[in-house]
Scaffold this motif. Sequence first.
Motif, PDB file in Angstrom:
ATOM      1  N   SER A  55       0.817  -1.228   0.000  1.00  0.00           N
ATOM      2  CA  SER A  55       0.000   0.000   0.000  1.00  0.00           C
ATOM      3  C   SER A  55       0.844   1.268   0.000  1.00  0.00           C
ATOM      4  N   GLY A  56       2.170   1.133   0.053  1.00  0.00           N
ATOM      5  CA  GLY A  56       3.026   2.314  -0.030  1.00  0.00           C
ATOM      6  C   GLY A  56       3.328   2.954   1.307  1.00  0.00           C
ATOM      7  N   LYS A  57       3.409   2.145   2.357  1.00  0.00           N
ATOM      8  CA  LYS A  57       3.749   2.689   3.682  1.00  0.00           C
ATOM      9  C   LYS A  57       5.149   3.301   3.671  1.00  0.00           C
ATOM     10  N   THR A  58       6.080   2.645   2.961  1.00  0.00           N
ATOM     11  CA  THR A  58       7.470   3.134   2.955  1.00  0.00           C
ATOM     12  C   THR A  58       7.564   4.535   2.362  1.00  0.00           C
ATOM     13  N   GLU A  59       6.791   4.829   1.313  1.00  0.00           N
ATOM     14  CA  GLU A  59       6.819   6.171   0.728  1.00  0.00           C
ATOM     15  C   GLU A  59       6.303   7.214   1.716  1.00  0.00           C
ATOM     16  N   VAL A  60       5.302   6.837   2.514  1.00  0.00           N
ATOM     17  CA  VAL A  60       4.817   7.750   3.555  1.00  0.00           C
ATOM     18  C   VAL A  60       5.930   8.001   4.569  1.00  0.00           C
ATOM     19  N   TYR A  61       6.633   6.924   4.972  1.00  0.00           N
ATOM     20  CA  TYR A  61       7.763   7.082   5.913  1.00  0.00           C
ATOM     21  C   TYR A  61       8.797   8.064   5.344  1.00  0.00           C
ATOM     22  N   LEU A  62       9.163   7.848   4.081  1.00  0.00           N
ATOM     23  CA  LEU A  62      10.212   8.659   3.458  1.00  0.00           C
ATOM     24  C   LEU A  62       9.828  10.139   3.423  1.00  0.00           C
ATOM     25  N   GLN A  63       8.584  10.420   3.078  1.00  0.00           N
ATOM     26  CA  GLN A  63       8.179  11.817   2.972  1.00  0.00           C
ATOM     27  C   GLN A  63       8.052  12.469   4.348  1.00  0.00           C
ATOM     28  N   LEU A  64       7.638  11.700   5.356  1.00  0.00           N
ATOM     29  CA  LEU A  64       7.591  12.251   6.718  1.00  0.00           C
ATOM     30  C   LEU A  64       9.003  12.572   7.209  1.00  0.00           C
ATOM     31  N   ILE A  65       9.952  11.676   6.929  1.00  0.00           N
ATOM     32  CA  ILE A  65      11.331  11.930   7.347  1.00  0.00           C
ATOM     33  C   ILE A  65      11.906  13.119   6.584  1.00  0.00           C
ATOM     34  N   GLY A  66      11.550  13.253   5.297  1.00  0.00           N
ATOM     35  CA  GLY A  66      11.986  14.416   4.534  1.00  0.00           C
ATOM     36  C   GLY A  66      11.492  15.706   5.182  1.00  0.00           C
ATOM     37  N   GLU A  67      10.272  15.690   5.696  1.00  0.00           N
ATOM     38  CA  GLU A  67       9.724  16.861   6.376  1.00  0.00           C
ATOM     39  C   GLU A  67      10.488  17.144   7.667  1.00  0.00           C
ATOM     40  N   VAL A  68      10.813  16.086   8.397  1.00  0.00           N
ATOM     41  CA  VAL A  68      11.568  16.229   9.643  1.00  0.00           C
ATOM     42  C   VAL A  68      12.946  16.836   9.378  1.00  0.00           C
ATOM     43  N   LEU A  69      13.626  16.350   8.342  1.00  0.00           N
ATOM     44  CA  LEU A  69      14.957  16.881   8.013  1.00  0.00           C
ATOM     45  C   LEU A  69      14.875  18.340   7.589  1.00  0.00           C
ATOM     46  N   ALA A  70      13.811  18.686   6.878  1.00  0.00           N
ATOM     47  CA  ALA A  70      13.647  20.079   6.461  1.00  0.00           C
ATOM     48  C   ALA A  70      13.515  21.004   7.660  1.00  0.00           C
ATOM     49  N   GLN A  71      13.076  20.461   8.795  1.00  0.00           N
ATOM     50  CA  GLN A  71      12.938  21.246  10.015  1.00  0.00           C
ATOM     51  C   GLN A  71      14.161  21.090  10.930  1.00  0.00           C
ATOM     52  N   ASN A  72      15.261  20.574  10.362  1.00  0.00           N
ATOM     53  CA  ASN A  72      16.518  20.394  11.109  1.00  0.00           C
ATOM     54  C   ASN A  72      16.364  19.475  12.316  1.00  0.00           C
ATOM     55  N   LYS A  73      15.545  18.448  12.160  1.00  0.00           N
ATOM     56  CA  LYS A  73      15.387  17.444  13.213  1.00  0.00           C
ATOM     57  C   LYS A  73      15.952  16.118  12.722  1.00  0.00           C
ATOM     58  N   THR A  74      15.909  15.106  13.588  1.00  0.00           N
ATOM     59  CA  THR A  74      16.454  13.788  13.249  1.00  0.00           C
ATOM     60  C   THR A  74      15.344  12.737  13.263  1.00  0.00           C
ATOM     61  N   ALA A  75      15.647  11.557  12.704  1.00  0.00           N
ATOM     62  CA  ALA A  75      14.632  10.504  12.580  1.00  0.00           C
ATOM     63  C   ALA A  75      15.220   9.143  12.907  1.00  0.00           C
TER      64      ALA A  75
END
Length: 803
Positions: free
Chosen positions: A298-318
Motif C-alpha cells: 500500500s506504499g507505507k514506505t513512501e509515507v515514511y520517506l516523505q515524513l522523514i523528509g519533512e523532519v529533516l527540512a525542520q533540522n530534526k532527526t529521525a
Amino acid sequence: MKQIAKVVVDVPVMQTNQPYDYAIPPTLIDRLQVGMRVEVPFGPRHIQGFIVAIVNEPDFEGELKEIIRPLDLEPVLTKELLQLGEDMADQVYAYRIHCYQTMLPPVMKAKYEKEFYLLDGHQAEDVQIVFQGEDVISWDRALEIEALPQLLEWKKQNIVDIRYLVKSKARVKKKTVYQKNISPSEIEEEMNQLSKQAKSQRALLEVLMAIELEAWLTREQFREQFDIMPRTLQIAVEKGWMITEDKEVYRDPLKNRHFAQTEAKVLNEGQQIAYQAVKEKIDSNQHDVFLLKGVTGSGKTEVYLQLIGEVLAQNKTALMLVPEIALTPQMVHQFKGRFGGEVAVMHSRLSTGEKYDEWRKIKRGEARVVVGARSSIFSPVENLGIVIIDEEHETTYKQEENPKYHARNVAIYRAKYNHCPVVLGSATPSLESRARAQKNVFHLLELTERANQQAMPDVRIIDMREEFQSNNRGNFSQILQDKIRDRIDKKEQTVLLLNKRGYSSFIMCRDCGYVHECPNCDISMTFHMDTKGMKCHYCGHEEPVPNRCPKCQGNQFRYYGTGTQKVESELQELFPDARIIRMDVDTTRKKGDHERLLAAFGRGDADILLGTQMIAKGLDFPNITLVGVINADTSLSLPDFRSSEKTFQLLTQVSGRAGRSDLVGEVIVQSFNPDHYAIRYAQNHNYDGFYRQEMALRHQSGYPPYYFTTQITVSDLDEKKAQTKIYEINAKLRNKLEGQTIILGPSRSSIARMNNRYYFQLLIKYKQKENLHEVLKEILDASQKDNAKGLYISIDTEPVNFF
C-alpha cells in the motif's frame, strides 16, 4: 571548589543498582560531564562507571574515593538516555549498568585486565627476578612465566597486590593522507630539474599542479585516480613536495555501493491523509502515537520517506526501525537513494568497528536518519523529530536477554521526551496495538488499497490430507508443482516459505523408536545435510550422525520432519532445470550474505527463493508472481496463546510478496488444518475479521490485550533447587497478591532443560499493577544470594515467547 560525581558502577547486583559518590580530582573539576564514563576504585578493583549527576555536596558521610580518570573526552550518553536507562531498569527489572551498556556499541564496553604490583620496601632477589626490575607485572605475563602460584603466595604475605584496570577497546580507524606543499612556480622549477628517467615523479608533479592546495588524498586515491604508486609518494614527501598526516576515517559498511537518487512520489488519497495527520504533529512539536495499518504493497514506505523528509527540512532527526536484518538491505537502499549521506545504518551484521563508526556519525550529528534493527532505538540522536517502527507486530522488537525491553515502548518513551510522533506501521498490527487504537490511545490510520491499484493476490488453500490420501507423500502438492513449473516456463519468479531450517527435524531408530536428543537439552537434535552432522539449535552442541542406535545398536534410522535443505533437494529433483536460492540462518551466517542473496534474486539469477520467516516480509520484487507456503500449520501447534495471531500475520505477510508490480500474483497455502480461522482469514486478507474473532477468544481465556502478563523463570543446574525456588516464589506471590491477579503455574518450561540447566516458570496475569511491582522487586532483590550459588531468576514483563 568541591565537586562530587554520582556514578553508576559496573557491578550488576541489586545492592549496587544506585549511584555512588566519588570526589572529582582538582585537575578534573569543571572538565567532567554528566554522561561520561570514568574509571573508579571499587574495593580492590578499578572498574568502569557512568556519571549520572555532578553535585557540590555528597550524600555519603565518610571519606570519598576519587575518580581515577575519564574514559571519554565527551559524554557518550545524553541526559535523555541516562534518564531512559534509569526508568527502563525499574520497568523491566534490570540493572541500570546493563541498560546503559546496552545503549552503546559493543566496542565501547569496558575490558578489564589484572596486574600485580609491588608494595613498598620489597626488594628480595626472588621477587626482583619475577618483576625484572619493574614495579608491575601483568596477569598474562605471570601465566606465561608460570609465576602465578608464587605471586598469589606473595599477595598473602603483603609483598604484592592485585589491581584491576579498565581498558578501552574502542579504536578509531586512521589513514595516511597527503597534501601538496609546493607552489605552481616551484613545481615548474622541479620539473625542469628532473631527469628524463623520472617519469613517475614528473607524472606526480603534473597531478600536484592540477589539484587544490587544501586537498587531502589517500594512497588509494592517488593510485586509482592518477596511477601514482606509494613509492613515488614517499619520494615526494622526502623532497618536501607533499606533507602527510594520519586522519580519522569512518569504516563504511556500504562502501563500493552506488545508490541512485530518488525523488518523492505523488501520494494517493489514503497516503496523503496519513502523511498530513502525522505532519501536523511534527509541525506543532506534539507527541502522539499513530498506528499505520496498510495492506501489503500500500506504499507505507513512501509515507515514511516523505515524513522523514519533512523532519529533516525542520533540522530534526529521525529513527527508522525494521525487524529483520533481511529487510535492512532493501530499506537502506530506499533511504540512501532518498537521503544519501544523511543515513546511518545499525544492525547486528556490521563489524564492531563499523558499528562504532556509525554510532559516532550519529553522535556527531553527521547522520540525521538512523535505519536499523531493535537496538538502534538507543541511537544518540539529538532533536528527535519522528520515530517509525515498520512491521510493528514483529516479536523481534522484544529483547530476550536482560534488559528485556520492547523497542516499541522505548520508542514511545523517547518520542514523549522529544515531543514528537511515533508511527507504528504494519499490514497485520499486533492485537495489543490495534486494541489501543480502538480505545483511542493510538490514532488509527488506514491504507486500504495497494499503491499501484493492483488487486490483492488470489490465495488458494490446499488440503494436504487429500494429497496424502492420493499417495503424494512429498512436500509439494500437485497444484503447487504445476504452478511452479508454469512460472519457470514464463520466466517469472516464485517464493517458497518453510518455517524451519536444517535437513530433517530429527532422526529416529526404526527398530526401537529411539530419538537422538541433545545431551544438554531436552530437545531432539537437527540433522544438517551440508555438514553431515547433528546440531542442537538451543545450545549449539554438534556431533556426527550416529552409525548405530545407542539404545538397541540397530542401524535403521528414519529421518522425520522437513527442513529447508531437504525441501531444496526435493525441489531440485522435481525441477532439475530450476535455479534455486535457499535463504535461512545457515546460508546467511557471513556478513553481507543477506544482501548478496537478495540482490541475486532481484537480478533474476534464480527462479525460486526458498526460505524461512526472514523472506516473509519486506521483499519487493516485480517479477514474483507465485508464493507458496509449504507448511502453514507449523506455528499453529506452538504452546503459545499468540500462535493463531502469528500464523495469520505470517501468511498475510508472505502472501503480500506476490503481484506487487504489473504482473498478477497468486498464493498457494498448503495445510493439514485448512479450516482453521487464522488460515481462512489470511486467505481473504481479512485482518478485521481475524481481529474480532481472536479478541473474543482472548477475552474468554483472559489473555492480552485484556490482561497484562509477567513471566518469572527460575533455572539451575540442580533440578530440585530450581523447582524448590519457583514454589517459594509462587507461595509469596499468592500470599501477597491474593484476589488481585491470576497466577498460572508453576510448571516446567516447555523445554525443561537447556544447556544442562533446568527451567521452571509461572505466569502472572493482571489488569492493575497495584503492589505487584514492589513484590517483584523484593523477589529480584532477594535473588542475589541465589545468583551467587548459580540459581537464576528472570522476570519478563509482557513476554512474547512462552517456551
